[in-house]
Design a protein around this motif. Structure first.
Motif, PDB file in Angstrom:
ATOM      1  N   GLY A 149       9.021  27.770  57.587  1.00  0.00           N
ATOM      2  CA  GLY A 149      10.218  27.025  57.202  1.00  0.00           C
ATOM      3  C   GLY A 149      11.402  27.948  56.977  1.00  0.00           C
ATOM      4  N   ILE A 150      11.158  29.066  56.307  1.00  0.00           N
ATOM      5  CA  ILE A 150      12.215  30.044  56.054  1.00  0.00           C
ATOM      6  C   ILE A 150      12.742  30.615  57.366  1.00  0.00           C
ATOM      7  N   ILE A 151      11.840  30.920  58.289  1.00  0.00           N
ATOM      8  CA  ILE A 151      12.259  31.442  59.601  1.00  0.00           C
ATOM      9  C   ILE A 151      13.113  30.417  60.327  1.00  0.00           C
ATOM     10  N   ALA A 152      12.692  29.158  60.278  1.00  0.00           N
ATOM     11  CA  ALA A 152      13.383  28.101  61.027  1.00  0.00           C
ATOM     12  C   ALA A 152      14.756  27.767  60.462  1.00  0.00           C
ATOM     13  N   GLY A 153      14.906  27.793  59.132  1.00  0.00           N
ATOM     14  CA  GLY A 153      16.174  27.332  58.581  1.00  0.00           C
ATOM     15  C   GLY A 153      16.788  28.211  57.516  1.00  0.00           C
ATOM     16  N   GLY A 154      16.244  29.401  57.334  1.00  0.00           N
ATOM     17  CA  GLY A 154      16.741  30.279  56.281  1.00  0.00           C
ATOM     18  C   GLY A 154      17.892  31.157  56.720  1.00  0.00           C
ATOM     19  N   GLU A 155      18.682  31.544  55.734  1.00  0.00           N
ATOM     20  CA  GLU A 155      19.820  32.432  55.959  1.00  0.00           C
ATOM     21  C   GLU A 155      19.682  33.616  55.003  1.00  0.00           C
ATOM     22  N   ILE A 156      19.672  34.826  55.527  1.00  0.00           N
ATOM     23  CA  ILE A 156      19.477  36.020  54.716  1.00  0.00           C
ATOM     24  C   ILE A 156      20.700  36.253  53.832  1.00  0.00           C
ATOM     25  N   VAL A 157      20.448  36.586  52.564  1.00  0.00           N
ATOM     26  CA  VAL A 157      21.508  36.918  51.605  1.00  0.00           C
ATOM     27  C   VAL A 157      21.364  38.407  51.287  1.00  0.00           C
TER      28      VAL A 157
ATOM     29  N   CYS B 141      16.123  38.222  49.952  1.00  0.00           N
ATOM     30  CA  CYS B 141      16.647  36.955  49.437  1.00  0.00           C
ATOM     31  C   CYS B 141      17.078  36.103  50.627  1.00  0.00           C
ATOM     32  N   VAL B 142      16.560  34.889  50.663  1.00  0.00           N
ATOM     33  CA  VAL B 142      16.863  33.966  51.755  1.00  0.00           C
ATOM     34  C   VAL B 142      17.330  32.645  51.159  1.00  0.00           C
ATOM     35  N   ARG B 143      18.463  32.145  51.641  1.00  0.00           N
ATOM     36  CA  ARG B 143      18.944  30.828  51.213  1.00  0.00           C
ATOM     37  C   ARG B 143      18.348  29.794  52.165  1.00  0.00           C
ATOM     38  N   TYR B 144      17.624  28.850  51.590  1.00  0.00           N
ATOM     39  CA  TYR B 144      16.942  27.835  52.387  1.00  0.00           C
ATOM     40  C   TYR B 144      17.045  26.497  51.658  1.00  0.00           C
ATOM     41  N   ARG B 145      17.604  25.513  52.335  1.00  0.00           N
ATOM     42  CA  ARG B 145      17.779  24.165  51.770  1.00  0.00           C
ATOM     43  C   ARG B 145      18.475  24.187  50.415  1.00  0.00           C
TER      44      ARG B 145
ATOM     45  N   SER C  16      -0.298  33.531  58.358  1.00  0.00           N
ATOM     46  CA  SER C  16      -1.069  34.066  59.488  1.00  0.00           C
ATOM     47  C   SER C  16      -0.392  35.324  60.023  1.00  0.00           C
ATOM     48  N   ARG C  17      -1.157  36.124  60.727  1.00  0.00           N
ATOM     49  CA  ARG C  17      -0.613  37.347  61.325  1.00  0.00           C
ATOM     50  C   ARG C  17       0.488  37.000  62.331  1.00  0.00           C
ATOM     51  N   LYS C  18       0.307  35.898  63.038  1.00  0.00           N
ATOM     52  CA  LYS C  18       1.328  35.451  63.989  1.00  0.00           C
ATOM     53  C   LYS C  18       2.647  35.161  63.264  1.00  0.00           C
ATOM     54  N   THR C  19       2.559  34.524  62.101  1.00  0.00           N
ATOM     55  CA  THR C  19       3.751  34.214  61.312  1.00  0.00           C
ATOM     56  C   THR C  19       4.371  35.481  60.735  1.00  0.00           C
ATOM     57  N   ILE C  20       3.548  36.437  60.320  1.00  0.00           N
ATOM     58  CA  ILE C  20       4.071  37.705  59.811  1.00  0.00           C
ATOM     59  C   ILE C  20       4.886  38.396  60.906  1.00  0.00           C
ATOM     60  N   VAL C  21       4.348  38.440  62.120  1.00  0.00           N
ATOM     61  CA  VAL C  21       5.076  39.041  63.244  1.00  0.00           C
ATOM     62  C   VAL C  21       6.373  38.265  63.488  1.00  0.00           C
ATOM     63  N   ALA C  22       6.315  36.936  63.485  1.00  0.00           N
ATOM     64  CA  ALA C  22       7.510  36.120  63.710  1.00  0.00           C
ATOM     65  C   ALA C  22       8.563  36.387  62.634  1.00  0.00           C
ATOM     66  N   PHE C  23       8.125  36.515  61.388  1.00  0.00           N
ATOM     67  CA  PHE C  23       9.060  36.777  60.298  1.00  0.00           C
ATOM     68  C   PHE C  23       9.766  38.121  60.500  1.00  0.00           C
ATOM     69  N   PHE C  24       9.005  39.163  60.800  1.00  0.00           N
ATOM     70  CA  PHE C  24       9.624  40.477  60.962  1.00  0.00           C
ATOM     71  C   PHE C  24      10.440  40.575  62.248  1.00  0.00           C
TER      72      PHE C  24
ATOM     73  N   LEU D 221      13.665  38.997  61.002  1.00  0.00           N
ATOM     74  CA  LEU D 221      14.386  39.959  60.171  1.00  0.00           C
ATOM     75  C   LEU D 221      14.994  41.064  61.029  1.00  0.00           C
ATOM     76  N   ASP D 222      14.221  41.574  61.983  1.00  0.00           N
ATOM     77  CA  ASP D 222      14.712  42.634  62.870  1.00  0.00           C
ATOM     78  C   ASP D 222      15.915  42.159  63.681  1.00  0.00           C
ATOM     79  N   ALA D 223      15.859  40.943  64.187  1.00  0.00           N
ATOM     80  CA  ALA D 223      16.990  40.405  64.957  1.00  0.00           C
ATOM     81  C   ALA D 223      18.236  40.333  64.088  1.00  0.00           C
ATOM     82  N   TRP D 224      18.077  39.920  62.835  1.00  0.00           N
ATOM     83  CA  TRP D 224      19.218  39.856  61.926  1.00  0.00           C
ATOM     84  C   TRP D 224      19.770  41.252  61.667  1.00  0.00           C
TER      85      TRP D 224
END
Length: 145
Positions: free
Chosen positions: A45-53, A63-67, A102-110, A113-116
């Motif tokens: 959910g954070i990956i899909a709609g979060g904004e890094i602060v 810190c991520v702003r989400y909803r 999941s490991r897949k989600t950990i990779v997706a999260f980083f 973050l890397d793209a940001w």
């Protein structure tokens, strides 16, 4: 005015590029905590709609702003405990702890973050150079006096 907290800026500079070797290591490493479907949903959910602060982030928590709320995601200890806890708001109310997505989600999260970080690297480097400039000026000023 700095847009990035100093510790987060330093983290971003050290984090560099999230390479294929980082991704492979995530799949091969042992983690301290067990998989949790709830943790997986929270991070996705954070990956899909979060904004890094960045100004409220540091090398330990992102810190991520989400909803409309701020969430603090544990990012330290990438190879064995990253994303093991998420806290909500200034009071740091626990959303989950001692669990992992999941490991897949950990990779997706980083990857997210890397793209940001890569997108904002100019600002991160500009802040770092400005910080160094002020440190040098302070040293020269104090040394001369």
């Amino acid at each position: 005015m700095n847009t990035f907290g100093k510790e987060f800026r330093n983290f971003a500079l050290k984090f560099g590029k999230f390479t294929i070797w980082n991704r492979i290591a995530i799949y091969l490493e042992l983690y301290n905590y067990s998989y949790s479907e709830f943790a997986d949903k929270v991070i996705n959910g954070i990956i899909a709609g979060g904004e890094i602060v960045p100004e409220k982030s540091d090398k330990y928590q992102l810190c991520v702003r989400y909803r409309g709320s701020e969430y603090y995601v544990w990012i330290e200890n990438l190879w064995y405990a990253a994303l093991c806890s998420v806290k909500k708001g200034e009071t740091q109310t626990e959303v989950y702890a001692q669990a992992r997505p999941s490991r897949k989600t950990i990779v997706a999260f980083f990857n997210w973050l890397d793209a940001w970080i890569q997108k904002n690297m100019d600002g991160i480097i500009r802040d770092e150079l400005k910080s160094r400039k002020y440190a040098i000026e302070d040293f020269i000023e104090n040394d001369i006096l």
